[in-house]
Design an enzyme around this catalytic site. Sequence first.
Site, PDB file in Angstrom:
ATOM      1  N   GLY A 217       0.800  -1.234   0.000  1.00  0.00           N
ATOM      2  CA  GLY A 217       0.000   0.000   0.000  1.00  0.00           C
ATOM      3  C   GLY A 217       0.827   1.274   0.000  1.00  0.00           C
ATOM      4  N   ASP A 237       7.819  -4.128   8.909  1.00  0.00           N
ATOM      5  CA  ASP A 237       6.438  -4.617   8.890  1.00  0.00           C
ATOM      6  C   ASP A 237       6.340  -5.817   9.825  1.00  0.00           C
ATOM      7  OD1 ASP A 237       3.640  -5.203   7.975  1.00  0.00           O
ATOM      8  OD2 ASP A 237       4.186  -3.755   6.417  1.00  0.00           O
ATOM      9  N   ALA A 287       2.796   2.711   9.464  1.00  0.00           N
ATOM     10  CA  ALA A 287       2.026   1.519   9.873  1.00  0.00           C
ATOM     11  C   ALA A 287       0.712   1.950  10.514  1.00  0.00           C
ATOM     12  CB  ALA A 287       2.838   0.684  10.850  1.00  0.00           C
ATOM     13  N   GLY A 288      -0.366   1.345  10.095  1.00  0.00           N
ATOM     14  CA  GLY A 288      -1.653   1.715  10.672  1.00  0.00           C
ATOM     15  C   GLY A 288      -2.686   0.641  10.405  1.00  0.00           C
ATOM     16  N   LEU A 295     -19.168   2.695  18.385  1.00  0.00           N
ATOM     17  CA  LEU A 295     -18.590   2.652  19.739  1.00  0.00           C
ATOM     18  C   LEU A 295     -19.363   1.705  20.660  1.00  0.00           C
ATOM     19  CD1 LEU A 295     -16.357   3.755  21.576  1.00  0.00           C
ATOM     20  CD2 LEU A 295     -17.918   5.594  22.231  1.00  0.00           C
ATOM     21  N   ALA A 296     -20.702   1.723  20.532  1.00  0.00           N
ATOM     22  CA  ALA A 296     -21.518   0.882  21.412  1.00  0.00           C
ATOM     23  C   ALA A 296     -21.194  -0.601  21.234  1.00  0.00           C
ATOM     24  CB  ALA A 296     -22.994   1.146  21.130  1.00  0.00           C
ATOM     25  N   TYR A 351     -10.213   4.833  15.339  1.00  0.00           N
ATOM     26  CA  TYR A 351      -9.291   5.247  14.267  1.00  0.00           C
ATOM     27  C   TYR A 351      -9.159   6.780  14.230  1.00  0.00           C
ATOM     28  CZ  TYR A 351      -7.339   5.446   9.498  1.00  0.00           C
ATOM     29  OH  TYR A 351      -6.545   5.688   8.400  1.00  0.00           O
ATOM     30  N   THR A 386      -6.002   1.797  -2.551  1.00  0.00           N
ATOM     31  CA  THR A 386      -5.135   0.733  -2.024  1.00  0.00           C
ATOM     32  C   THR A 386      -5.992  -0.517  -1.813  1.00  0.00           C
ATOM     33  OG1 THR A 386      -5.570   1.264   0.306  1.00  0.00           O
ATOM     34  CG2 THR A 386      -3.691   2.370  -0.709  1.00  0.00           C
TER      35      THR A 386
HETATM   36  P1  NAI Z   1      -2.383  -1.093   4.437  1.00  0.00           P
HETATM   37  O1  NAI Z   1      -3.226  -1.889   5.378  1.00  0.00           O
HETATM   38  O2  NAI Z   1      -2.393  -1.439   3.004  1.00  0.00           O
HETATM   39  O3  NAI Z   1      -0.867  -1.084   4.945  1.00  0.00           O
HETATM   40  C1  NAI Z   1      -0.498  -0.877   6.296  1.00  0.00           C
HETATM   41  C2  NAI Z   1       0.771  -1.648   6.561  1.00  0.00           C
HETATM   42  O4  NAI Z   1       1.085  -1.481   7.958  1.00  0.00           O
HETATM   43  C3  NAI Z   1       0.609  -3.147   6.301  1.00  0.00           C
HETATM   44  O5  NAI Z   1       1.692  -3.638   5.551  1.00  0.00           O
HETATM   45  C4  NAI Z   1       0.572  -3.739   7.692  1.00  0.00           C
HETATM   46  O6  NAI Z   1       1.048  -5.060   7.778  1.00  0.00           O
HETATM   47  C5  NAI Z   1       1.459  -2.753   8.469  1.00  0.00           C
HETATM   48  N1  NAI Z   1       1.226  -2.834   9.913  1.00  0.00           N
HETATM   49  C6  NAI Z   1       0.018  -2.912  10.532  1.00  0.00           C
HETATM   50  N2  NAI Z   1       0.212  -3.043  11.858  1.00  0.00           N
HETATM   51  C7  NAI Z   1       1.546  -3.020  12.092  1.00  0.00           C
HETATM   52  C8  NAI Z   1       2.348  -3.106  13.247  1.00  0.00           C
HETATM   53  N3  NAI Z   1       1.802  -3.252  14.452  1.00  0.00           N
HETATM   54  N4  NAI Z   1       3.694  -3.049  13.107  1.00  0.00           N
HETATM   55  C9  NAI Z   1       4.264  -2.916  11.885  1.00  0.00           C
HETATM   56  N5  NAI Z   1       3.552  -2.835  10.741  1.00  0.00           N
HETATM   57  C10 NAI Z   1       2.206  -2.887  10.840  1.00  0.00           C
HETATM   58  O7  NAI Z   1      -2.813   0.426   4.659  1.00  0.00           O
HETATM   59  P2  NAI Z   1      -2.575   1.706   3.735  1.00  0.00           P
HETATM   60  O8  NAI Z   1      -3.833   2.002   3.062  1.00  0.00           O
HETATM   61  O9  NAI Z   1      -1.353   1.552   2.924  1.00  0.00           O
HETATM   62  O10 NAI Z   1      -2.361   2.823   4.865  1.00  0.00           O
HETATM   63  C11 NAI Z   1      -1.082   3.280   5.294  1.00  0.00           C
HETATM   64  C12 NAI Z   1      -1.282   4.403   6.301  1.00  0.00           C
HETATM   65  O11 NAI Z   1      -2.052   5.444   5.708  1.00  0.00           O
HETATM   66  C13 NAI Z   1      -2.045   3.955   7.543  1.00  0.00           C
HETATM   67  O12 NAI Z   1      -1.493   4.620   8.668  1.00  0.00           O
HETATM   68  C14 NAI Z   1      -3.458   4.422   7.256  1.00  0.00           C
HETATM   69  O13 NAI Z   1      -4.170   4.647   8.452  1.00  0.00           O
HETATM   70  C15 NAI Z   1      -3.176   5.715   6.520  1.00  0.00           C
HETATM   71  N6  NAI Z   1      -4.307   6.140   5.661  1.00  0.00           N
HETATM   72  C16 NAI Z   1      -4.697   5.408   4.557  1.00  0.00           C
HETATM   73  C17 NAI Z   1      -5.748   5.829   3.761  1.00  0.00           C
HETATM   74  C18 NAI Z   1      -6.206   5.110   2.517  1.00  0.00           C
HETATM   75  O14 NAI Z   1      -7.101   5.592   1.829  1.00  0.00           O
HETATM   76  N7  NAI Z   1      -5.622   3.993   2.148  1.00  0.00           N
HETATM   77  C19 NAI Z   1      -6.511   7.042   4.115  1.00  0.00           C
HETATM   78  C20 NAI Z   1      -6.023   7.717   5.293  1.00  0.00           C
HETATM   79  C21 NAI Z   1      -4.963   7.275   6.025  1.00  0.00           C
END
Ligand code: NAI
Length: 445
Positions: A217, A237, A287-288, A295-296, A351, A386
Amino acid sequence: MNFTNKLFSLLGFAEPVTLKRFTGKNELPTRALLLSINEHLSRDIEQAITKLNVKVTKQSEGLAAKSIDALIIDASHYTDECCYQKLYLNVQNSIKLLTNNARILLIATACSEKQNVEENTFTQALIGFTKSLAKEVGRKGSTANMVLIANGNKSNNIELNASSTAPLSSSVKFFLSPKSAFVSGQILTINTQNKMTTMLTDSTRQKVALVTGAAQGIGEAIAKKLADDGYKVIGVDIEPMKEKLIATMAALQGEAFTLDVSSKEAGQQLAALANKHNGFDLVVHNAGITRDKTLAKMPVHFWQQTIAINLLSVITINKVLLSHNAINKGGSIVCLSSMNGIAGQGGQTNYACSKAGIIGYVNSMADELITKSITINAVAPGFIETTMTEQIPFFTREMGRRMNALGQGGLPIDVAETIAFLGNNASYAISGQTIRVCGLNIIGT
Ligand code: NAI
Protein backbone atom coordinates in the site's frame (compact mmCIF):
# COMPACT_ATOMS: atom_id res chain seq x y z
CA MET A 1 -16.96 6.69 -20.49
CA ASN A 2 -16.99 3.48 -18.44
CA PHE A 3 -20.13 2.10 -16.80
CA THR A 4 -19.37 3.47 -13.33
CA ASN A 5 -18.66 6.95 -14.67
CA LYS A 6 -21.90 6.79 -16.73
CA LEU A 7 -23.85 5.79 -13.63
CA PHE A 8 -22.35 8.56 -11.53
CA SER A 9 -22.78 11.13 -14.27
CA LEU A 10 -26.54 10.46 -13.96
CA LEU A 11 -26.15 11.36 -10.27
CA GLY A 12 -24.53 14.66 -11.25
CA PHE A 13 -20.85 13.69 -10.88
CA ALA A 14 -18.78 14.85 -13.86
CA GLU A 15 -16.26 12.45 -15.37
CA PRO A 16 -12.95 13.26 -13.66
CA VAL A 17 -10.02 14.69 -15.59
CA THR A 18 -6.96 12.39 -15.63
CA LEU A 19 -4.47 13.96 -13.26
CA LYS A 20 -1.02 14.72 -14.61
CA ARG A 21 1.51 13.09 -12.31
CA PHE A 22 5.28 13.37 -12.03
CA THR A 23 7.08 11.18 -14.55
CA GLY A 24 10.57 12.51 -13.99
CA LYS A 25 10.25 14.83 -16.99
CA ASN A 26 7.08 16.90 -16.94
CA GLU A 27 8.20 18.89 -13.93
CA LEU A 28 7.00 22.45 -13.85
CA PRO A 29 4.54 24.73 -15.64
CA THR A 30 5.69 26.29 -18.88
CA ARG A 31 3.28 29.24 -19.03
CA ALA A 32 2.93 30.73 -15.56
CA LEU A 33 1.47 34.11 -14.73
CA LEU A 34 2.70 35.96 -11.65
CA LEU A 35 0.41 38.66 -10.40
CA SER A 36 0.15 40.81 -7.35
CA ILE A 37 -3.10 41.92 -5.82
CA ASN A 38 -1.33 45.23 -5.46
CA GLU A 39 0.98 47.07 -7.80
CA HIS A 40 3.94 45.97 -5.70
CA LEU A 41 5.46 42.54 -6.38
CA SER A 42 7.51 41.12 -3.50
CA ARG A 43 11.17 40.90 -4.50
CA ASP A 44 11.58 37.82 -2.34
CA ILE A 45 8.73 35.98 -3.97
CA GLU A 46 10.12 36.88 -7.36
CA GLN A 47 13.56 35.61 -6.33
CA ALA A 48 12.16 32.37 -4.94
CA ILE A 49 10.38 31.75 -8.24
CA THR A 50 13.35 32.78 -10.38
CA LYS A 51 15.39 30.03 -8.69
CA LEU A 52 13.01 27.47 -10.15
CA ASN A 53 13.57 28.21 -13.81
CA VAL A 54 9.84 28.44 -14.45
CA LYS A 55 8.93 30.63 -17.37
CA VAL A 56 6.90 33.29 -15.62
CA THR A 57 5.20 36.29 -17.13
CA LYS A 58 4.53 39.20 -14.82
CA GLN A 59 1.15 40.85 -15.04
CA SER A 60 2.83 44.16 -15.90
CA GLU A 61 4.53 42.60 -18.93
CA GLY A 62 1.21 41.75 -20.58
CA LEU A 63 0.36 38.19 -21.46
CA ALA A 64 0.93 37.05 -25.03
CA ALA A 65 -0.16 33.43 -24.45
CA LYS A 66 -3.84 32.60 -24.78
CA SER A 67 -3.66 30.11 -21.95
CA ILE A 68 -1.64 29.60 -18.77
CA ASP A 69 -0.87 26.46 -16.79
CA ALA A 70 -0.07 28.19 -13.51
CA LEU A 71 -1.19 31.28 -11.68
CA ILE A 72 0.97 32.57 -8.82
CA ILE A 73 -0.63 35.28 -6.74
CA ASP A 74 1.40 37.53 -4.49
CA ALA A 75 -1.10 38.50 -1.80
CA SER A 76 1.53 39.57 0.70
CA HIS A 77 1.01 43.33 0.62
CA TYR A 78 -2.23 44.23 2.30
CA THR A 79 -2.68 47.98 2.19
CA ASP A 80 -6.35 48.72 2.65
CA GLU A 81 -9.80 47.30 1.94
CA CYS A 82 -9.35 47.88 -1.82
CA CYS A 83 -7.27 44.67 -1.72
CA TYR A 84 -10.47 42.61 -1.59
CA GLN A 85 -11.71 44.14 -4.82
CA LYS A 86 -8.30 43.79 -6.48
CA LEU A 87 -8.17 40.14 -5.48
CA TYR A 88 -11.50 39.54 -7.18
CA LEU A 89 -10.68 41.47 -10.34
CA ASN A 90 -7.12 40.20 -10.88
CA VAL A 91 -7.87 36.56 -10.26
CA GLN A 92 -11.13 36.61 -12.17
CA ASN A 93 -9.36 37.96 -15.26
CA SER A 94 -6.71 35.25 -15.16
CA ILE A 95 -8.76 32.27 -14.10
CA LYS A 96 -10.41 31.97 -17.50
CA LEU A 97 -7.01 31.36 -19.09
CA LEU A 98 -6.16 28.29 -17.02
CA THR A 99 -5.69 24.96 -18.79
CA ASN A 100 -6.64 21.57 -17.34
CA ASN A 101 -4.26 20.30 -14.63
CA ALA A 102 -3.28 23.89 -13.87
CA ARG A 103 -1.82 25.14 -10.59
CA ILE A 104 -2.94 28.15 -8.57
CA LEU A 105 -0.71 29.23 -5.71
CA LEU A 106 -1.32 32.16 -3.38
CA ILE A 107 1.55 33.47 -1.27
CA ALA A 108 0.79 35.65 1.74
CA THR A 109 1.97 36.51 5.23
CA ALA A 110 0.75 34.37 8.12
CA CYS A 111 -1.54 35.81 10.78
CA SER A 112 0.46 36.98 13.77
CA GLU A 113 0.14 39.13 16.86
CA LYS A 114 2.52 41.58 15.23
CA GLN A 115 0.14 42.34 12.38
CA ASN A 116 -2.88 44.54 12.76
CA VAL A 117 -6.47 43.36 12.75
CA GLU A 118 -7.06 44.26 9.10
CA GLU A 119 -3.98 42.37 7.92
CA ASN A 120 -4.84 39.25 9.91
CA THR A 121 -8.45 39.42 8.72
CA PHE A 122 -7.25 39.56 5.12
CA THR A 123 -4.99 36.52 5.58
CA GLN A 124 -7.87 34.51 7.00
CA ALA A 125 -10.12 35.70 4.17
CA LEU A 126 -7.56 34.43 1.67
CA ILE A 127 -7.81 30.95 3.18
CA GLY A 128 -11.54 30.79 2.46
CA PHE A 129 -10.90 32.18 -1.00
CA THR A 130 -8.21 29.60 -1.80
CA LYS A 131 -10.27 26.64 -0.63
CA SER A 132 -13.29 27.78 -2.60
CA LEU A 133 -11.21 28.37 -5.70
CA ALA A 134 -9.78 24.87 -5.26
CA LYS A 135 -13.32 23.49 -5.30
CA GLU A 136 -14.14 25.44 -8.46
CA VAL A 137 -11.07 24.47 -10.52
CA GLY A 138 -10.93 20.86 -9.29
CA ARG A 139 -13.25 19.59 -12.00
CA LYS A 140 -10.53 20.55 -14.51
CA GLY A 141 -7.97 18.52 -12.57
CA SER A 142 -6.46 21.78 -11.31
CA THR A 143 -5.45 22.67 -7.76
CA ALA A 144 -5.29 25.81 -5.63
CA ASN A 145 -3.08 26.03 -2.55
CA MET A 146 -1.56 28.72 -0.38
CA VAL A 147 1.81 29.27 1.26
CA LEU A 148 1.85 31.53 4.29
CA ILE A 149 5.11 33.03 5.42
CA ALA A 150 5.62 33.52 9.12
CA ASN A 151 8.72 35.60 9.61
CA GLY A 152 7.93 37.46 12.78
CA ASN A 153 8.44 40.83 11.11
CA LYS A 154 6.30 43.75 12.16
CA SER A 155 5.59 44.60 8.56
CA ASN A 156 3.27 42.51 6.46
CA ASN A 157 5.67 42.85 3.57
CA ILE A 158 7.58 39.66 3.04
CA GLU A 159 11.26 40.22 3.61
CA LEU A 160 13.26 37.07 3.56
CA ASN A 161 16.97 36.69 3.93
CA ALA A 162 18.93 34.66 1.39
CA SER A 163 18.66 31.37 3.30
CA SER A 164 14.91 31.80 3.75
CA THR A 165 14.14 31.97 0.06
CA ALA A 166 15.15 28.28 -0.16
CA PRO A 167 12.12 26.91 1.75
CA LEU A 168 9.78 29.24 -0.13
CA SER A 169 11.28 28.16 -3.42
CA SER A 170 11.00 24.50 -2.51
CA SER A 171 7.36 24.85 -1.43
CA VAL A 172 6.44 26.81 -4.56
CA LYS A 173 8.11 24.10 -6.62
CA PHE A 174 6.15 21.34 -4.91
CA PHE A 175 2.82 23.08 -5.32
CA LEU A 176 3.47 23.95 -8.96
CA SER A 177 4.69 20.49 -9.91
CA PRO A 178 2.71 17.34 -10.76
CA LYS A 179 4.04 15.90 -7.48
CA SER A 180 1.17 17.68 -5.74
CA ALA A 181 -1.47 16.38 -8.17
CA PHE A 182 -3.83 15.28 -5.35
CA VAL A 183 -3.03 18.10 -2.90
CA SER A 184 -5.53 20.92 -3.10
CA GLY A 185 -7.00 23.58 -0.83
CA GLN A 186 -4.04 23.27 1.53
CA ILE A 187 -2.53 26.10 3.53
CA LEU A 188 1.12 25.55 4.35
CA THR A 189 3.01 27.83 6.72
CA ILE A 190 6.72 28.41 6.29
CA ASN A 191 8.43 29.62 9.42
CA THR A 192 11.51 31.45 8.21
CA GLN A 193 12.75 31.77 11.76
CA ASN A 194 13.48 28.06 11.96
CA LYS A 195 17.20 28.16 12.35
CA MET A 196 17.95 24.77 10.89
CA THR A 197 20.02 24.76 7.77
CA THR A 198 20.77 22.21 5.12
CA MET A 199 24.42 22.51 6.10
CA LEU A 200 23.72 20.32 9.09
CA THR A 201 23.42 17.30 6.85
CA ASP A 202 26.48 15.79 5.29
CA SER A 203 25.53 15.60 1.62
CA THR A 204 28.23 13.03 0.79
CA ARG A 205 26.63 10.36 3.01
CA GLN A 206 23.69 8.33 1.69
CA LYS A 207 20.67 9.34 3.73
CA VAL A 208 18.76 6.66 5.61
CA ALA A 209 14.97 6.48 5.85
CA LEU A 210 12.93 4.26 8.13
CA VAL A 211 9.42 3.46 6.85
CA THR A 212 7.01 1.46 9.00
CA GLY A 213 4.27 -0.62 7.39
CA ALA A 214 6.37 -0.75 4.21
CA ALA A 215 5.31 -4.14 2.83
CA GLN A 216 2.28 -2.89 0.87
CA GLY A 217 0.00 0.00 0.00
CA ILE A 218 1.05 3.52 0.85
CA GLY A 219 4.10 2.36 2.83
CA GLU A 220 5.44 0.46 -0.16
CA ALA A 221 4.97 3.54 -2.38
CA ILE A 222 6.78 5.72 0.19
CA ALA A 223 9.68 3.25 0.33
CA LYS A 224 9.93 3.21 -3.48
CA LYS A 225 9.78 6.98 -3.78
CA LEU A 226 12.45 7.51 -1.12
CA ALA A 227 14.72 4.92 -2.76
CA ASP A 228 14.25 6.78 -6.07
CA ASP A 229 15.28 9.96 -4.27
CA GLY A 230 18.52 8.29 -3.18
CA TYR A 231 17.74 7.15 0.37
CA LYS A 232 18.80 3.83 1.79
CA VAL A 233 15.39 2.59 2.95
CA ILE A 234 14.75 0.37 5.92
CA GLY A 235 11.26 -1.08 5.71
CA VAL A 236 9.49 -2.38 8.78
CA ASP A 237 6.44 -4.62 8.89
CA ILE A 238 4.91 -7.38 10.98
CA GLU A 239 5.97 -11.04 10.85
CA PRO A 240 3.04 -12.25 8.65
CA MET A 241 4.15 -9.73 5.98
CA LYS A 242 7.79 -10.82 6.09
CA GLU A 243 7.99 -12.40 2.61
CA LYS A 244 6.31 -9.47 0.92
CA LEU A 245 8.47 -7.01 2.86
CA ILE A 246 11.69 -8.78 1.91
CA ALA A 247 10.69 -8.81 -1.77
CA THR A 248 9.76 -5.11 -1.71
CA MET A 249 12.98 -4.06 0.02
CA ALA A 250 15.20 -6.28 -2.15
CA ALA A 251 13.91 -4.52 -5.25
CA LEU A 252 14.97 -1.19 -3.72
CA GLN A 253 18.34 -2.34 -2.37
CA GLY A 254 16.78 -1.59 1.00
CA GLU A 255 16.65 -3.55 4.21
CA ALA A 256 13.70 -5.46 5.65
CA PHE A 257 13.10 -5.53 9.39
CA THR A 258 10.18 -7.42 10.89
CA LEU A 259 8.77 -5.80 13.97
CA ASP A 260 5.43 -5.01 15.57
CA VAL A 261 5.66 -1.26 16.13
CA SER A 262 3.40 -1.55 19.16
CA SER A 263 5.60 -4.09 20.92
CA LYS A 264 7.40 -2.99 24.10
CA GLU A 265 10.87 -3.40 22.65
CA ALA A 266 10.14 -1.66 19.30
CA GLY A 267 11.84 1.64 20.23
CA GLN A 268 15.01 -0.04 21.50
CA GLN A 269 15.22 -2.31 18.45
CA LEU A 270 14.86 0.63 16.07
CA ALA A 271 17.41 2.68 18.03
CA ALA A 272 19.90 -0.18 17.64
CA LEU A 273 19.13 -0.31 13.93
CA ALA A 274 19.69 3.46 13.65
CA ASN A 275 23.00 3.08 15.42
CA LYS A 276 24.11 0.52 12.84
CA HIS A 277 23.29 3.01 10.05
CA ASN A 278 24.76 6.16 11.69
CA GLY A 279 21.29 7.45 12.48
CA PHE A 280 18.06 7.95 10.56
CA ASP A 281 17.56 11.04 8.41
CA LEU A 282 13.87 10.44 7.87
CA VAL A 283 11.42 8.43 9.94
CA VAL A 284 8.01 7.76 8.40
CA HIS A 285 5.42 6.37 10.80
CA ASN A 286 3.10 4.82 8.24
CA ALA A 287 2.03 1.52 9.87
CA GLY A 288 -1.65 1.72 10.67
CA ILE A 289 -4.78 -0.36 11.06
CA THR A 290 -8.54 0.07 11.07
CA ARG A 291 -10.83 -1.90 13.41
CA ASP A 292 -14.22 -0.46 12.59
CA LYS A 293 -17.35 -0.77 14.76
CA THR A 294 -19.72 1.75 16.24
CA LEU A 295 -18.59 2.65 19.74
CA ALA A 296 -21.52 0.88 21.41
CA LYS A 297 -20.52 -2.41 19.75
CA MET A 298 -16.75 -2.01 19.73
CA PRO A 299 -14.84 -4.75 21.54
CA VAL A 300 -12.07 -3.51 23.81
CA HIS A 301 -9.29 -5.07 21.72
CA PHE A 302 -10.45 -3.10 18.63
CA TRP A 303 -10.04 0.09 20.63
CA GLN A 304 -6.71 -0.86 22.22
CA GLN A 305 -5.01 -2.19 19.08
CA THR A 306 -5.93 0.85 17.02
CA ILE A 307 -4.77 3.39 19.58
CA ALA A 308 -1.61 1.37 20.33
CA ILE A 309 -0.49 0.94 16.70
CA ASN A 310 -1.67 4.19 15.12
CA LEU A 311 -0.78 6.61 17.91
CA LEU A 312 0.97 5.36 21.06
CA SER A 313 3.66 3.43 19.14
CA VAL A 314 4.58 6.63 17.29
CA ILE A 315 5.00 8.58 20.51
CA THR A 316 6.94 5.80 22.26
CA ILE A 317 9.26 5.03 19.35
CA ASN A 318 10.08 8.71 18.83
CA LYS A 319 10.79 9.13 22.54
CA VAL A 320 13.31 6.29 22.48
CA LEU A 321 14.88 7.33 19.16
CA LEU A 322 15.30 10.91 20.36
CA SER A 323 16.75 9.87 23.70
CA HIS A 324 19.37 7.83 21.78
CA ASN A 325 20.04 10.70 19.32
CA ALA A 326 19.06 8.19 16.65
CA ILE A 327 17.58 10.86 14.33
CA ASN A 328 20.27 12.96 12.71
CA LYS A 329 20.37 16.75 12.79
CA GLY A 330 18.63 18.09 9.71
CA GLY A 331 16.37 15.04 9.86
CA SER A 332 12.59 14.75 9.70
CA ILE A 333 9.75 12.74 11.15
CA VAL A 334 6.55 12.34 9.13
CA CYS A 335 3.50 10.65 10.65
CA LEU A 336 0.41 9.34 8.84
CA SER A 337 -2.80 10.90 10.01
CA SER A 338 -6.07 10.63 8.09
CA MET A 339 -8.84 12.80 6.77
CA ASN A 340 -11.14 10.85 9.08
CA GLY A 341 -9.09 12.14 12.00
CA ILE A 342 -10.06 15.64 10.86
CA ALA A 343 -13.68 15.13 9.85
CA GLY A 344 -14.63 12.14 12.03
CA GLN A 345 -16.29 8.99 10.73
CA GLY A 346 -19.08 6.82 12.10
CA GLY A 347 -17.74 3.38 13.06
CA GLN A 348 -14.24 4.80 13.48
CA THR A 349 -14.13 6.49 16.88
CA ASN A 350 -10.95 4.50 17.62
CA TYR A 351 -9.29 5.25 14.27
CA ALA A 352 -10.27 8.94 14.18
CA CYS A 353 -9.15 9.33 17.79
CA SER A 354 -5.71 7.90 16.92
CA LYS A 355 -5.32 9.92 13.73
CA ALA A 356 -6.50 13.20 15.29
CA GLY A 357 -4.06 12.51 18.12
CA ILE A 358 -1.26 12.44 15.53
CA ILE A 359 -2.16 15.97 14.40
CA GLY A 360 -1.99 17.26 17.99
CA TYR A 361 1.22 15.34 18.60
CA VAL A 362 3.19 16.73 15.63
CA ASN A 363 1.94 20.20 16.42
CA SER A 364 3.07 20.08 20.03
CA MET A 365 6.43 18.38 19.34
CA ALA A 366 7.58 20.87 16.70
CA ASP A 367 9.09 23.53 18.98
CA GLU A 368 11.05 21.01 21.01
CA LEU A 369 12.38 19.26 17.92
CA ILE A 370 13.43 22.45 16.15
CA THR A 371 15.99 22.91 18.95
CA LYS A 372 17.44 19.58 17.80
CA SER A 373 17.25 20.62 14.12
CA ILE A 374 14.57 18.03 13.37
CA THR A 375 11.21 18.72 11.76
CA ILE A 376 8.00 16.81 12.46
CA ASN A 377 4.87 16.90 10.32
CA ALA A 378 1.87 14.80 9.42
CA VAL A 379 0.21 13.85 6.17
CA ALA A 380 -3.52 13.17 6.21
CA PRO A 381 -4.62 11.12 3.18
CA GLY A 382 -8.19 11.13 1.98
CA PHE A 383 -9.46 8.37 -0.31
CA ILE A 384 -6.38 6.60 -1.66
CA GLU A 385 -6.60 3.61 -4.04
CA THR A 386 -5.13 0.73 -2.02
CA THR A 387 -6.12 -2.82 -1.13
CA MET A 388 -7.67 -1.30 2.00
CA THR A 389 -10.07 0.91 0.01
CA GLU A 390 -10.72 -1.87 -2.54
CA GLN A 391 -12.55 -3.75 0.23
CA ILE A 392 -15.13 -0.99 0.73
CA PRO A 393 -18.60 -1.88 -0.68
CA PHE A 394 -19.14 -0.59 -4.26
CA PHE A 395 -21.43 2.38 -3.67
CA THR A 396 -19.67 3.69 -0.56
CA ARG A 397 -16.33 3.31 -2.34
CA GLU A 398 -17.47 5.17 -5.44
CA MET A 399 -18.93 7.97 -3.34
CA GLY A 400 -15.69 8.12 -1.30
CA ARG A 401 -13.71 8.48 -4.51
CA ARG A 402 -15.81 11.25 -5.94
CA MET A 403 -16.51 13.40 -2.88
CA ASN A 404 -13.59 15.73 -3.42
CA ALA A 405 -12.78 18.68 -5.64
CA LEU A 406 -10.87 16.49 -8.12
CA GLY A 407 -13.71 13.94 -8.31
CA GLN A 408 -11.48 10.86 -7.98
CA GLY A 409 -9.38 8.82 -5.57
CA GLY A 410 -5.70 9.56 -5.03
CA LEU A 411 -2.84 7.12 -5.57
CA PRO A 412 -0.29 5.93 -2.98
CA ILE A 413 2.37 7.87 -4.91
CA ASP A 414 0.52 11.12 -4.13
CA VAL A 415 1.03 10.51 -0.41
CA ALA A 416 4.63 9.40 -1.01
CA GLU A 417 5.47 12.58 -2.98
CA THR A 418 4.17 14.77 -0.15
CA ILE A 419 6.19 12.83 2.41
CA ALA A 420 9.32 13.11 0.27
CA PHE A 421 8.74 16.87 0.04
CA LEU A 422 8.43 17.20 3.82
CA GLY A 423 11.48 15.02 4.38
CA ASN A 424 13.60 17.07 2.03
CA ASN A 425 16.21 19.33 3.68
CA ALA A 426 14.81 22.36 1.87
CA SER A 427 11.61 21.94 3.92
CA TYR A 428 13.36 22.80 7.19
CA ALA A 429 11.05 25.77 7.69
CA ILE A 430 7.98 23.52 7.79
CA SER A 431 7.24 21.83 11.10
CA GLY A 432 4.27 20.97 13.28
CA GLN A 433 1.87 20.91 10.35
CA THR A 434 -0.53 18.51 8.72
CA ILE A 435 -0.94 18.46 4.95
CA ARG A 436 -4.01 16.73 3.58
CA VAL A 437 -3.57 14.64 0.45
CA CYS A 438 -7.24 14.30 -0.30
CA GLY A 439 -8.05 16.24 -3.49
CA LEU A 440 -9.81 18.63 -1.10
CA ASN A 441 -12.43 16.34 0.26
CA ILE A 442 -15.84 17.84 0.78
CA ILE A 443 -15.80 16.85 4.43
CA GLY A 444 -13.39 18.18 7.05
CA THR A 445 -11.82 21.61 7.35
P1 NAI B 1 -2.38 -1.09 4.44
O1 NAI B 1 -3.23 -1.89 5.38
O2 NAI B 1 -2.39 -1.44 3.00
O3 NAI B 1 -0.87 -1.08 4.95
C1 NAI B 1 -0.50 -0.88 6.30
C2 NAI B 1 0.77 -1.65 6.56
O4 NAI B 1 1.09 -1.48 7.96
C3 NAI B 1 0.61 -3.15 6.30
O5 NAI B 1 1.69 -3.64 5.55
C4 NAI B 1 0.57 -3.74 7.69
O6 NAI B 1 1.05 -5.06 7.78
C5 NAI B 1 1.46 -2.75 8.47
N1 NAI B 1 1.23 -2.83 9.91
C6 NAI B 1 0.02 -2.91 10.53
N2 NAI B 1 0.21 -3.04 11.86
C7 NAI B 1 1.55 -3.02 12.09
C8 NAI B 1 2.35 -3.11 13.25
N3 NAI B 1 1.80 -3.25 14.45
N4 NAI B 1 3.69 -3.05 13.11
C9 NAI B 1 4.26 -2.92 11.88
N5 NAI B 1 3.55 -2.83 10.74
C10 NAI B 1 2.21 -2.89 10.84
O7 NAI B 1 -2.81 0.43 4.66
P2 NAI B 1 -2.58 1.71 3.74
O8 NAI B 1 -3.83 2.00 3.06
O9 NAI B 1 -1.35 1.55 2.92
O10 NAI B 1 -2.36 2.82 4.86
C11 NAI B 1 -1.08 3.28 5.29
C12 NAI B 1 -1.28 4.40 6.30
O11 NAI B 1 -2.05 5.44 5.71
C13 NAI B 1 -2.04 3.96 7.54
O12 NAI B 1 -1.49 4.62 8.67
C14 NAI B 1 -3.46 4.42 7.26
O13 NAI B 1 -4.17 4.65 8.45
C15 NAI B 1 -3.18 5.71 6.52
N6 NAI B 1 -4.31 6.14 5.66
C16 NAI B 1 -4.70 5.41 4.56
C17 NAI B 1 -5.75 5.83 3.76
C18 NAI B 1 -6.21 5.11 2.52
O14 NAI B 1 -7.10 5.59 1.83
N7 NAI B 1 -5.62 3.99 2.15
C19 NAI B 1 -6.51 7.04 4.11
C20 NAI B 1 -6.02 7.72 5.29
C21 NAI B 1 -4.96 7.27 6.02
